[in-house]
Structures are given as structure tokens and as C-alpha cells.
Design an enzyme around this catalytic site. Sequence first.
Site, PDB file in Angstrom:
ATOM      1  N   LYS A 170       0.823  -1.209   0.000  1.00  0.00           N
ATOM      2  CA  LYS A 170       0.000   0.000   0.000  1.00  0.00           C
ATOM      3  C   LYS A 170       0.857   1.259   0.000  1.00  0.00           C
ATOM      4  CE  LYS A 170      -4.294  -1.718   1.887  1.00  0.00           C
ATOM      5  NZ  LYS A 170      -5.299  -1.626   2.965  1.00  0.00           N
ATOM      6  N   LYS A 211     -11.459  -5.624  -5.947  1.00  0.00           N
ATOM      7  CA  LYS A 211     -12.343  -4.480  -6.147  1.00  0.00           C
ATOM      8  C   LYS A 211     -11.579  -3.263  -6.635  1.00  0.00           C
ATOM      9  CE  LYS A 211     -12.764  -4.214  -1.092  1.00  0.00           C
ATOM     10  NZ  LYS A 211     -13.636  -4.119   0.056  1.00  0.00           N
ATOM     11  N   LYS A 267      -5.841 -12.370  -8.352  1.00  0.00           N
ATOM     12  CA  LYS A 267      -7.086 -12.404  -7.595  1.00  0.00           C
ATOM     13  C   LYS A 267      -8.103 -11.406  -8.183  1.00  0.00           C
ATOM     14  CE  LYS A 267      -8.353 -11.354  -2.973  1.00  0.00           C
ATOM     15  NZ  LYS A 267      -8.055 -11.028  -1.598  1.00  0.00           N
TER      16      LYS A 267
END
Length: 335
Positions: A116, A201, A198
Site C-alpha cells: 500500500k 475491487k 485475484k
Amino acid sequence: MLDGKKSLFSGMQATGTLTLGNYLGALKNWVSLDPEEYKCFYGIMDLHSITVRQDPAELRRRARDLLCLYIAAGLDPEKNCIFYQSHVSAHAELAWILNCFTYMGEMNRMTQFKDKAARHADNINTGLFTYPVLMAADILLYQADFVPVGEDQKQHLEITRDIAMRFNSIYGDVFTIPEVYRGKLGDRIKSLQDPTKKMSKSDENPNASILLLDEPEVIMRKFRKAVTDSDGEIAYSESKPGIKNLLDIYCAVTGCSVEEALNEFGGLGYGTLKSRVAEAVVAELEPLQQRFRDLCKNKDYINTVIKNNAEQASYYATKTLRKAQKKVGFPERIR
Ligand code: TRP
């Protein structure tokens, strides 16, 4: 243990819109857990959300949508405690205490922080750095025995256990040491555009993910565009990630086994496979979407759920918080 039952905590952030991957990998597993057997807490983790910059109105709307989606997916708010993390101040308070029992070196090793931080290089705030400590507080407040989380959160659960054991070794048994709860479905739903990744979103390619609130036509179209391979044979193999993913989705949605699916689709073309999977997904999501729309209209009901469940969560959380506060030496409250 709480009220004589094993306790369970999980939650999601109210960022982005939920995908079919979140639903099959997490929500559907939660729904399959029996609230008569486990004391279940499901948070909408809005304190975690502000570790990256959010539009306030958008965050509020998404958090409410997420709460309605939990219920629409089948979590009964009378039997499960569904609440906003920000409504239970014990989360922030315990996180502070736990911060003082966590080492910089431990946080530095967290792979999600590194990812992140790389993605939000302009805003590497200390909240992002101590994110796992807040998560530990979430879990430990409810004396959770089990935490159903995906692979990407396992490292955070490890650190939660380490912090809890460290605290307990100094002060005695304050926290239950939680374990990962492995659901049947796991989180193996992959992107429709790159089936080695994966389904996420935050994917930039809108065709990569099925969103829980996608219209049926959109779902059909996204499956039609799903990336497969060129050998034309329907088989379940790591070397055919696109087809494997379609079969995984089909099995997760319908509850059938891989063998059953292969029997059903053997000899058929990819086009048929895609449309059958898409139809199965539409059939699963349509009733959920209908319930979601009904819940959104039912403001008073949802407000009551929010109020009652926050009170319930606070009751349990505060009990644990008071214990921890006493142990570290904070003065007793005068009543
Ligand atoms: N970090 C989790 C995620 O992004 C969300 C979360 C916050 C959570 N606190 C938690 C999950 C406690 C399980 C338990 O998916």
C-alpha cells in the site's frame, strides 16, 4: 468464548464495491456459519478505510451499502452483530494500548503495508503503518476464537496472535488467542481478465471483476469477455487458469463438485460454459440484489439495526477494554 459460545470476528472495508470474489470468498462463508453455534461479529471497518484518502460522502454511502449487503447476502442482524467500527470507540482505545506493545520492526515486515505504501507514495501515514494493530484490537476486543479471513490477511492474524500472547504473558489471560477460520470456499476467485491474479475491487479494468450489484446484462457481458485459452478443451487444470476459474465460480455458486461440473460441460464449447456460468451467477445474485434494494428503502429498519448492534458490540468490546485498561495501570473509573 462469549456467552458460552465460541466467538468469531470478521469485517470488510467500505472501500470500492464488493465483487463476486469478496462474496464467494468471504460473505457466503459467513452466511454459512450458524449463529446458534458461534457468537458472530461482522464489522464495517471504516476506521481502516481512512488510512487512504476518502471522499467523506462517498465513504458514508459505501459503508451503509456494505451494511445492507451483509444483510442482503443473508446475515440476520438479529442473530449476528453487524456494526460500524467507528460507532464502537473501544476499537481506537484498545488499538492505542496495543500500539505500545507492538514493535516497529514487526510492522516493518508487513507485506500489505509495503504494497500500500508503494501504491500511495504521496500519503504514507502512520495510520497505514499501524493498521494491523487496529485490526488486532478489532479481533481481541470480542475474544474471538476464530477469524474467517483470506490468504492476504493471514500475516495480520499472525501479528494479532503475537501481540495477544505478549500482552497475556505480562498480565495474565486477558485476550483469547484467535485462529484463522478456513471456510469451504476459500478465496480462489480470480480476475476474469487475468486469471492468474485475484479478483479485486480495486482492479482498473472494469471487465476483470463482477460487482455484486452489476445488472444481469453486465454480468453476462463480462463473462462473455472472460479470458480463456486457445485449446478449446474444458478441463480443470493449473495450466488452464481461465477455464479453471470459470469452473471454480460455477462450483462455488451452485455448490456442485468439480467432477459434476466437468460431466455437465464435457464436450461443450467455451461459449456455452461462459453463458452457463454467467446464468448461474445471475441466478445467485438477483435475489440478493432485490433484497438489497428493499433494504435501502427501509431506512427506519436499517437505522434500528445500526443502533442496536452498535450497542451490543460496545457492550462486549467495553468489557475487554476495561480489563486491558486496568491491567496496564489506568485509574479506576469513579461511578
Ligand atoms: N483488513 C481487512 C481487509 O482489508 C479488514 C479488517 C479489518 C478485518 N479488521 C479486521 C478482517 C478484523 C478481519 C478481522 O480485508
